[in-house]
Design an enzyme around this catalytic site. Structure first.
Site, PDB file in Angstrom:
ATOM      1  N   TYR A 119      77.514  28.026 -48.506  1.00  0.00           N
ATOM      2  CA  TYR A 119      76.635  26.707 -48.083  1.00  0.00           C
ATOM      3  C   TYR A 119      75.090  26.786 -48.264  1.00  0.00           C
ATOM      4  O   TYR A 119      74.579  26.070 -49.203  1.00  0.00           O
ATOM      5  CB  TYR A 119      77.165  26.293 -46.829  1.00  0.00           C
ATOM      6  CG  TYR A 119      76.528  25.020 -46.128  1.00  0.00           C
ATOM      7  CD1 TYR A 119      77.327  23.960 -46.661  1.00  0.00           C
ATOM      8  CD2 TYR A 119      75.712  24.905 -45.517  1.00  0.00           C
ATOM      9  CE1 TYR A 119      76.927  22.887 -46.046  1.00  0.00           C
ATOM     10  CE2 TYR A 119      74.942  23.624 -44.813  1.00  0.00           C
ATOM     11  CZ  TYR A 119      75.743  22.574 -45.373  1.00  0.00           C
ATOM     12  OH  TYR A 119      75.356  21.325 -44.987  1.00  0.00           O
ATOM     13  N   ALA A 171      73.583  28.836 -50.294  1.00  0.00           N
ATOM     14  CA  ALA A 171      73.242  28.801 -51.414  1.00  0.00           C
ATOM     15  C   ALA A 171      73.251  27.340 -52.374  1.00  0.00           C
ATOM     16  O   ALA A 171      72.444  27.088 -53.081  1.00  0.00           O
ATOM     17  CB  ALA A 171      73.973  29.661 -52.228  1.00  0.00           C
ATOM     18  N   LYS A 202      72.787  24.459 -50.732  1.00  0.00           N
ATOM     19  CA  LYS A 202      71.917  23.660 -50.385  1.00  0.00           C
ATOM     20  C   LYS A 202      70.476  23.868 -50.680  1.00  0.00           C
ATOM     21  O   LYS A 202      69.564  23.099 -50.872  1.00  0.00           O
ATOM     22  CB  LYS A 202      71.883  23.645 -48.705  1.00  0.00           C
ATOM     23  CG  LYS A 202      73.389  22.875 -48.368  1.00  0.00           C
ATOM     24  CD  LYS A 202      73.672  21.562 -48.933  1.00  0.00           C
ATOM     25  CE  LYS A 202      74.680  20.750 -48.394  1.00  0.00           C
ATOM     26  NZ  LYS A 202      74.921  19.233 -48.952  1.00  0.00           N
TER      27      LYS A 202
HETATM   28  N1  LIG Z   1      76.274  17.722 -40.009  1.00  0.00           N
HETATM   29  C1  LIG Z   1      75.184  18.634 -40.274  1.00  0.00           C
HETATM   30  O1  LIG Z   1      74.773  19.297 -39.293  1.00  0.00           O
HETATM   31  C2  LIG Z   1      74.545  18.753 -41.686  1.00  0.00           C
HETATM   32  C3  LIG Z   1      73.312  19.467 -41.715  1.00  0.00           C
HETATM   33  C4  LIG Z   1      72.911  19.577 -42.617  1.00  0.00           C
HETATM   34  C5  LIG Z   1      73.350  19.167 -44.115  1.00  0.00           C
HETATM   35  N2  LIG Z   1      74.711  18.270 -43.955  1.00  0.00           N
HETATM   36  C6  LIG Z   1      75.075  17.749 -44.970  1.00  0.00           C
HETATM   37  O2  LIG Z   1      75.026  16.335 -44.882  1.00  0.00           O
HETATM   38  C7  LIG Z   1      76.049  15.738 -45.589  1.00  0.00           C
HETATM   39  C8  LIG Z   1      77.355  15.004 -44.769  1.00  0.00           C
HETATM   40  O3  LIG Z   1      77.738  15.912 -43.818  1.00  0.00           O
HETATM   41  P1  LIG Z   1      78.658  15.620 -42.510  1.00  0.00           P
HETATM   42  O4  LIG Z   1      78.205  16.327 -41.480  1.00  0.00           O
HETATM   43  O5  LIG Z   1      78.434  14.100 -42.585  1.00  0.00           O
HETATM   44  O6  LIG Z   1      80.097  16.048 -42.900  1.00  0.00           O
HETATM   45  P2  LIG Z   1      81.541  15.350 -42.869  1.00  0.00           P
HETATM   46  O7  LIG Z   1      82.481  16.424 -42.901  1.00  0.00           O
HETATM   47  O8  LIG Z   1      81.588  14.637 -41.630  1.00  0.00           O
HETATM   48  O9  LIG Z   1      81.810  14.280 -43.903  1.00  0.00           O
HETATM   49  C9  LIG Z   1      81.764  14.930 -45.439  1.00  0.00           C
HETATM   50  C10 LIG Z   1      82.517  13.697 -46.214  1.00  0.00           C
HETATM   51  O10 LIG Z   1      82.361  14.397 -47.539  1.00  0.00           O
HETATM   52  C11 LIG Z   1      84.020  14.041 -47.951  1.00  0.00           C
HETATM   53  N3  LIG Z   1      84.286  14.865 -49.113  1.00  0.00           N
HETATM   54  C12 LIG Z   1      84.340  16.213 -48.676  1.00  0.00           C
HETATM   55  N4  LIG Z   1      84.830  16.826 -50.273  1.00  0.00           N
HETATM   56  C13 LIG Z   1      84.888  15.798 -50.991  1.00  0.00           C
HETATM   57  C14 LIG Z   1      85.273  15.758 -52.255  1.00  0.00           C
HETATM   58  N5  LIG Z   1      85.474  16.828 -53.178  1.00  0.00           N
HETATM   59  N6  LIG Z   1      85.012  14.462 -53.046  1.00  0.00           N
HETATM   60  C15 LIG Z   1      84.636  13.240 -52.295  1.00  0.00           C
HETATM   61  N7  LIG Z   1      84.485  13.165 -51.005  1.00  0.00           N
HETATM   62  C16 LIG Z   1      84.566  14.690 -50.386  1.00  0.00           C
HETATM   63  C17 LIG Z   1      84.845  14.095 -46.719  1.00  0.00           C
HETATM   64  O11 LIG Z   1      86.020  13.513 -46.895  1.00  0.00           O
HETATM   65  C18 LIG Z   1      83.790  13.730 -45.568  1.00  0.00           C
HETATM   66  O12 LIG Z   1      84.154  12.298 -45.496  1.00  0.00           O
HETATM   67  C19 LIG Z   1      76.798  16.929 -46.338  1.00  0.00           C
HETATM   68  O13 LIG Z   1      76.291  17.373 -47.783  1.00  0.00           O
HETATM   69  C20 LIG Z   1      76.495  18.217 -45.646  1.00  0.00           C
HETATM   70  O14 LIG Z   1      76.319  19.497 -46.022  1.00  0.00           O
HETATM   71  C21 LIG Z   1      75.154  18.302 -42.780  1.00  0.00           C
END
Ligand SMILES: NC(=O)c1ccc[n+]([C@@H]2O[C@H](COP(=O)([O-])OP(=O)(O)OC[C@H]3O[C@@H](n4cnc5c(N)ncnc54)[C@H](O)[C@@H]3O)[C@@H](O)[C@H]2O)c1
Length: 246
Positions: free
Chosen positions: A154, A156, A158
Site C-alpha cells: 500500500y 509503495a 501511495k
Molecule cells: N480511510 C483511510 O484512512 C485512508 C487514508 C489514506 C488514504 N486513503 C485512500 O482513500 C481512498 C478511499 O479510501 P476509503 O477509506 O474510502 O476506502 P473504502 O474501502 O471505504 O472505499 C474504497 C472504494 O473503492 C472501491 N474499489 C475497490 N477496488 C475497486 C476497483 N478495482 N474498481 C473500482 N472500484 C474499486 C470499493 O468498492 C470502495 O467503494 C483510497 O484510495 C485509500 O487508499 C484512505
C-alpha cells in the site's frame, strides 16, 4: 455553488471517502458519475442521492480492467459530452508485514491502487486535452509519505501516486489540466474500521487534532482542488491528516 455544470468521475465513489465526495460535489452543482466495483452499494447510494435531488449516476467499473474503464469513459462522454474532473479515489489494502506478505496481495494492491489510476487517467485525459481544461486529483496517503508498518504494498503505491502526480503536472499543465493529489490521514471508513481498537486509538492520538478524519474532511479537499479556486494549484500533494506525527 462551486461546480455548477461540471462533469466529475469519482472512482471508488460507492463507499467511504469517495461516497462523501459524490455527495459534496453534487451539492455544489456537479453531474457526478459514481464509478465503483461495488454494484450493491452503488445502486443503493444512487437511489439515495436521487431521492435527495442530487445528480449522481452509478456506473459499475473495475479500474484494473481497461475495457471496463473505456466503457465508463464512453458512457460519460455519450451522456455529458465532456469530463471536467477525475478523482482517482478507488483503493484497497491487503496488509501484512513484509515477511508474511503474499506475492498475490502485493500485486493486487499495485493493480488497483496504481495501475487503476494509470488506466482511468489515460482513458480520460484525451477528452480533457480536447477541451483544453480539466482537473485530475489522485489519492495518496500518509502511508505513502511516511511509510507504515504492515503496508509494504500500500505504501509503495501511495508513494508512487506522488511521483505520477508530479509527472502528469509537468505533462498536462500546458494543456490546461491541473493535476494534484490529496494525502489523507487515517479516516473513519471501512478501510480503517477493520483495525483493532488499540490501533485506531494510536492513529487518533498520532494526530495533533486527536481524532480520525471524517470522509467529508477529505471530500472537502477534493472539492477545493476540483474547483476554480485551485486554478493555480498544480503538482501539489495536499496533506489532510489532522497534523499527523508518524
Ligand atoms: N480511510 C483511510 O484512512 C485512508 C487514508 C489514506 C488514504 N486513503 C485512500 O482513500 C481512498 C478511499 O479510501 P476509503 O477509506 O474510502 O476506502 P473504502 O474501502 O471505504 O472505499 C474504497 C472504494 O473503492 C472501491 N474499489 C475497490 N477496488 C475497486 C476497483 N478495482 N474498481 C473500482 N472500484 C474499486 C470499493 O468498492 C470502495 O467503494 C483510497 O484510495 C485509500 O487508499 C484512505
Amino acid at each position: 455553488m462551486r461546480l455548477t455544470g461540471k462533469v466529475a468521475i469519482i472512482t471508488g465513489g460507492a463507499n467511504g471517502i469517495g461516497l462523501a465526495a459524490c455527495e459534496r460535489f453534487a451539492e455544489e452543482g456537479a453531474h457526478v458519475i459514481m464509478a465503483d466495483y461495488d454494484e450493491t452499494a452503488g445502486k443503493e447510494q444512487e437511489a439515495r442521492f436521487t431521492e435527495k435531488g442530487l445528480n449522481v449516476t452509478f456506473v459499475q467499473v473495475d479500474v484494473v480492467d481497461r475495457t471496463s474503464v473505456e466503457q465508463l469513459v464512453r458512457k460519460a462522454i455519450q451522456h455529458h459530452e465532456k469530463i471536467d474532473i477525475l478523482i482517482n479515489n478507488a483503493g484497497i489494502t491487503r496488509d501484512a508485514t513484509l515477511v508474511k506478505m503474499e506475492p498475490a496481495d502485493f500485486q493486487r494492491v499495485l493493480d488497483v491502487n496504481l495501475t487503476g489510476v494509470f488506466n482511468c487517467t489515460q482513458a480520460v485525459v484525451p477528452h480533457m486535452i480536447a477541451n483544453e481544461s480539466g482537473k485530475i486529483i489522485n489519492t495518496s496517503s500518509v502511508s505513502g509519505i511516511y511509510g507504515n508498518f504492515g503496508q509494504t504494498n500500500y505504501a509503495a503505491t501511495k508513494a508512487a501516486i506522488v511521483g505520477m502526480t508530479k509527472t502528469w503536472a509537468k505533462e498536462f499543465g500546458r494543456k490546461g489540466i491541473n493535476v494534484n493529489a490529496v494525502a489523507p490521514g487515517f479516516t473513519a471508513t471501512a478501510m480503517v474500521s477493520k483495525m483493532p481498537d488499540k490501533v485506531l486509538d494510536q492513529m487518533k492520538f498520532s494526530t495533533s487534532l486527536q481524532r480520525l478524519g471524517k470522509p467529508r474532511d477529505i471530500a472537502n479537499a477534493y472539492l477545493f482542488l476540483a474547483s476554480d479556486d485551485a486554478d493555480y494549484v498544480h503538482g501539489h500533494v495536499l496533506h489532510v491528516d489532522g497534523g499527523i506525527m508518524m
